[in-house]
Design an enzyme around this catalytic site. Structure first.
Site, mmCIF file in Angstrom:
data_model
loop_
_atom_site.group_PDB
_atom_site.id
_atom_site.type_symbol
_atom_site.label_atom_id
_atom_site.label_comp_id
_atom_site.label_asym_id
_atom_site.label_seq_id
_atom_site.Cartn_x
_atom_site.Cartn_y
_atom_site.Cartn_z
ATOM 1 N N HIS A 72 0.848 -1.207 0.000
ATOM 2 C CA HIS A 72 0.000 0.000 0.000
ATOM 3 C C HIS A 72 0.873 1.244 0.000
ATOM 4 C CE1 HIS A 72 -4.190 -1.550 1.407
ATOM 5 N NE2 HIS A 72 -3.687 -2.253 0.408
ATOM 6 N N TYR A 201 -8.931 5.749 7.529
ATOM 7 C CA TYR A 201 -9.045 6.128 8.942
ATOM 8 C C TYR A 201 -10.054 7.273 8.987
ATOM 9 C CZ TYR A 201 -4.797 3.451 10.059
ATOM 10 O OH TYR A 201 -3.884 2.445 10.243
ATOM 11 N N PRO A 292 -3.981 0.165 18.819
ATOM 12 C CA PRO A 292 -3.717 -0.254 17.437
ATOM 13 C C PRO A 292 -3.834 0.843 16.371
ATOM 14 C CG PRO A 292 -5.826 -1.107 18.201
ATOM 15 C CD PRO A 292 -5.178 -0.470 19.379
ATOM 16 N N LYS A 296 1.253 -0.224 15.086
ATOM 17 C CA LYS A 296 2.660 -0.328 15.485
ATOM 18 C C LYS A 296 3.039 -1.582 16.275
ATOM 19 C CE LYS A 296 4.487 3.205 13.706
ATOM 20 N NZ LYS A 296 4.381 2.691 12.349
ATOM 21 N N TYR A 382 4.220 6.501 10.336
ATOM 22 C CA TYR A 382 3.345 5.373 9.993
ATOM 23 C C TYR A 382 4.123 4.283 9.263
ATOM 24 C CZ TYR A 382 -0.934 2.941 8.621
ATOM 25 O OH TYR A 382 -1.923 1.999 8.465
HETATM 26 P P1 RFL Z 1 2.309 -12.074 21.438
HETATM 27 O O1 RFL Z 1 1.860 -12.138 20.041
HETATM 28 O O2 RFL Z 1 1.304 -11.787 22.497
HETATM 29 O O3 RFL Z 1 3.024 -13.457 21.743
HETATM 30 C C1 RFL Z 1 3.367 -13.870 23.049
HETATM 31 C C2 RFL Z 1 3.320 -15.381 23.095
HETATM 32 O O4 RFL Z 1 3.730 -15.822 24.388
HETATM 33 C C3 RFL Z 1 2.851 -16.854 24.812
HETATM 34 N N1 RFL Z 1 2.922 -16.933 26.277
HETATM 35 C C4 RFL Z 1 3.644 -17.848 26.947
HETATM 36 N N2 RFL Z 1 4.399 -18.852 26.516
HETATM 37 C C5 RFL Z 1 5.012 -19.633 27.459
HETATM 38 N N3 RFL Z 1 4.865 -19.424 28.794
HETATM 39 C C6 RFL Z 1 4.117 -18.414 29.267
HETATM 40 N N4 RFL Z 1 3.998 -18.228 30.575
HETATM 41 C C7 RFL Z 1 3.457 -17.569 28.325
HETATM 42 N N5 RFL Z 1 2.639 -16.495 28.434
HETATM 43 C C8 RFL Z 1 2.326 -16.122 27.187
HETATM 44 C C9 RFL Z 1 1.522 -16.460 24.245
HETATM 45 O O5 RFL Z 1 0.626 -17.554 24.140
HETATM 46 C C10 RFL Z 1 1.925 -15.913 22.882
HETATM 47 O O6 RFL Z 1 1.962 -16.918 21.896
HETATM 48 O O7 RFL Z 1 3.478 -11.013 21.632
HETATM 49 P P2 RFL Z 1 4.667 -10.543 20.619
HETATM 50 O O8 RFL Z 1 5.322 -11.735 20.001
HETATM 51 O O9 RFL Z 1 5.447 -9.566 21.379
HETATM 52 O O10 RFL Z 1 3.919 -9.830 19.410
HETATM 53 C C11 RFL Z 1 3.270 -8.605 19.601
HETATM 54 C C12 RFL Z 1 2.024 -8.526 18.728
HETATM 55 O O11 RFL Z 1 1.291 -9.739 18.811
HETATM 56 C C13 RFL Z 1 1.137 -7.373 19.168
HETATM 57 O O12 RFL Z 1 1.894 -6.198 19.384
HETATM 58 C C14 RFL Z 1 0.064 -7.007 18.160
HETATM 59 O O13 RFL Z 1 -0.703 -8.081 17.716
HETATM 60 C C15 RFL Z 1 -0.839 -5.979 18.844
HETATM 61 N N6 RFL Z 1 -2.151 -5.942 18.238
HETATM 62 C C16 RFL Z 1 -2.302 -5.245 17.115
HETATM 63 N N7 RFL Z 1 -1.254 -4.546 16.607
HETATM 64 C C17 RFL Z 1 -1.390 -3.864 15.488
HETATM 65 O O14 RFL Z 1 -0.401 -3.262 15.038
HETATM 66 N N8 RFL Z 1 -2.618 -3.833 14.830
HETATM 67 C C18 RFL Z 1 -3.698 -4.536 15.294
HETATM 68 O O15 RFL Z 1 -4.756 -4.523 14.689
HETATM 69 C C19 RFL Z 1 -3.568 -5.269 16.468
HETATM 70 N N9 RFL Z 1 -4.616 -5.959 16.955
HETATM 71 C C20 RFL Z 1 -3.215 -6.664 18.796
HETATM 72 C C21 RFL Z 1 -4.444 -6.674 18.107
HETATM 73 C C22 RFL Z 1 -3.084 -7.369 20.004
HETATM 74 C C23 RFL Z 1 -4.157 -8.076 20.557
HETATM 75 N N10 RFL Z 1 -3.977 -8.694 21.837
HETATM 76 C C24 RFL Z 1 -2.648 -8.878 22.393
HETATM 77 C C25 RFL Z 1 -4.993 -8.917 22.751
HETATM 78 C C26 RFL Z 1 -5.506 -7.405 18.618
HETATM 79 C C27 RFL Z 1 -5.373 -8.110 19.827
HETATM 80 C C28 RFL Z 1 -6.568 -8.912 20.297
HETATM 81 C C1 PHB Z 2 -5.709 -4.243 10.769
HETATM 82 O O1 PHB Z 2 -5.773 -4.489 9.541
HETATM 83 O O2 PHB Z 2 -6.042 -5.076 11.615
HETATM 84 C C2 PHB Z 2 -5.245 -2.918 11.228
HETATM 85 C C3 PHB Z 2 -4.743 -2.023 10.302
HETATM 86 C C4 PHB Z 2 -4.317 -0.762 10.712
HETATM 87 C C5 PHB Z 2 -4.402 -0.422 12.046
HETATM 88 C C6 PHB Z 2 -4.893 -1.328 12.975
HETATM 89 C C7 PHB Z 2 -5.333 -2.586 12.556
HETATM 90 O O3 PHB Z 2 -4.015 0.818 12.440
#
Ligand code: RFL
Ligand code: PHB
Length: 388
Positions: A72, A201, A292, A296, A382
């Site tokens: 994009h 957005y 989110p 980032k 961004y």
């Molecule tokens: P993760 O992905 O949470 O992975 C951590 C892993 O550790 C495991 N774990 C354990 N394993 C062993 N022993 C333990 N005691 C443990 N405790 C936990 C977990 O099962 C998991 O597999 O962290 P990591 O790798 O740092 O990655 C970070 C990203 O996942 C996170 O920043 C993003 O996904 C945040 N986030 C979003 N970011 C965006 O940029 N755009 C989004 O749309 C977006 N949506 C989200 C999200 C995070 C969410 N969470 C955490 C609730 C939506 C959700 C629902």
């Molecule tokens: C998504 O595609 O899940 C998404 C994209 C941009 C954002 C947050 C979430 O800022």
């Protein structure tokens, strides 16, 4: 069992760290408390910065990303009556990619299980010991219920926000900052072709809305809602009606379709310092959370482990401590920049019901849409600032 780096958590941070270390000849074991199916099904982030794409590609993980991901060149910023396109290559020479975190995780797990370092799912009772010494260890129970000890040189705490690693760092002293926002996101995944070529957005008096996507036939959409809302009260029709109203623009229509997933996500900013205690290093959501709106979270996790991998390779193969000593400060500089940017995007786009706030937000949006300098500042943040 013995390894050089014990990695707690098989999210993107832990899996990519293991891969980067393996490419430099450093061995690791990844311990994950959930099942492979659970980890691969979690729907989360969708936008990859250029440096994230480059890092994954350089690590040999770019094949499907380049085939199925969508590059994009910008985003749309909308407020009622106006949809304005920011052109990222023109503003800052970079682009972003749409490729779901679910897909990144699947690619990483496949590479790991295909001759990569050990990855153990469904472990429990993980405890970190002797982290202040040069020979820490991790105790855990494996998937068969057998108690195990993993001796190592270093532990990487990549176990997300609810993991066991951050409390061990904080127990030796540290500081945390937290901001809980008075809104949440209701997110849906829908079998509907995106009605837009780039993300939208949208500021709207009823609340923010985001139009994102996962593929040419799957849309990902979000609505700002009150954090006390219950998902059961949001029928698919109610969600589509709200989305259509908040994205409304003359001559344009949203594409509806079957909703395959819906949930409500809380929004918070959180930073924990330092990101190290002795031989235990934190990376990703274990150390910080961003709302989110700036896309980032995943990108920060990748930036952390890029720095951490370099530092650990230097420690374990060259016996030099300079990069591990600098790791926490170097990572935190980027963490705070992304924390600010995510807070800024969140504050500019979510409505509070206060009319003074609304006028300030609209003024800021008009400024970004009319000043190249203001637009460039958003575009640079961004698409991602250089790692380092
Ligand atoms: P993760 O992905 O949470 O992975 C951590 C892993 O550790 C495991 N774990 C354990 N394993 C062993 N022993 C333990 N005691 C443990 N405790 C936990 C977990 O099962 C998991 O597999 O962290 P990591 O790798 O740092 O990655 C970070 C990203 O996942 C996170 O920043 C993003 O996904 C945040 N986030 C979003 N970011 C965006 O940029 N755009 C989004 O749309 C977006 N949506 C989200 C999200 C995070 C969410 N969470 C955490 C609730 C939506 C959700 C629902
Ligand atoms: C998504 O595609 O899940 C998404 C994209 C941009 C954002 C947050 C979430 O800022």
């Amino acid at each position: 069992m013995r390894t050089q780096v014990a990695i707690i958590g098989a999210g993107p941070a832990g899996l990519l760290l293991s891969r980067l270390l393996a490419l430099q000849g450093v061995d690791s074991v990844v311990l994950e408390n959930r099942s492979r199916e659970y980890v691969e099904a979690r729907i989360r982030a969708g936008i990859l910065e250029q440096h994230t794409v480059d890092t994954l590609t350089d690590a040999g993980l770019g094949e499907r990303l380049h085939r199925e991901g969508m590059e994009h060149r910008g985003i749309y910023l909308q407020h009622p009556g106006t949809r304005y396109q920011l052109d990222f290559p023109e503003l800052c020479g970079r682009t972003v990619w749409v490729y779901g975190q679910t897909e990144v995780t699947k690619d990483l797990i496949r590479a790991q299980l295909d001759g990569g370092p050990p990855l153990l799912f469904e472990v429990s009772d993980v405890t970190l010991e002797e982290v202040d010494s040069d020979s820490p260890c991790v105790r855990f129970t494996d998937a068969d219920g057998v108690a195990q000890v993993l001796d190592c040189d270093v532990i990487a705490g990549t176990d997300g926000f609810h993991g066991v690693s951050r409390p061990v760092v904080q127990a030796a002293g540290g500081h945390t900052w937290e901001r809980t926002y008075p809104y949440a996101w209701l997110g849906i995944l829908a079998d509907a072709a995106p009605a837009t070529d780039e993300l939208i957005y949208a500021w709207h008096p009823e609340g923010f809305a985001l139009y994102s996507m996962r593929s040419p036939s799957v849309s990902r959409l979000y609505l700002q809602v009150d954090p006390t809302e219950k998902i059961e009260d949001w029928s698919d029709d109610r969600i589509w009606e709200n989305l259509a109203r908040r994205f409304a623009l003359d001559g344009w229509d949203i594409n509806t379709g079957t909703v395959t997933e819906k949930s409500i996500l809380p929004m918070r900013s959180f930073v924990s310092t330092p990101m190290r205690r002795g031989r235990l290093f934190l990376a990703g959501d274990a150390a910080h959370i961003v709302p989110p709106t700036g896309a980032k979270g995943l990108n920060l996790a990748v930036a952390d482990v890029t720095l951490l991998a370099q530092a650990l390779v230097r420690l374990l193969t060259e016996k030099q401590t300079d990069l591990v000593d600098a790791y926490s400060d170097r990572a935190l500089a980027r963490v705070w920049r992304c924390t600010h940017f995510s807070w800024f995007m969140t504050s500019m786009l979510h409505t509070s019901g206060d009319d003074f706030d609304a006028q300030l937000q609209l003024s800021q949006l008009r400024r970004i849409c009319s000043s190249e300098a203001a637009a460039r500042e958003l575009a640079e943040n961004y698409t991602g600032l250089p790692v380092g």
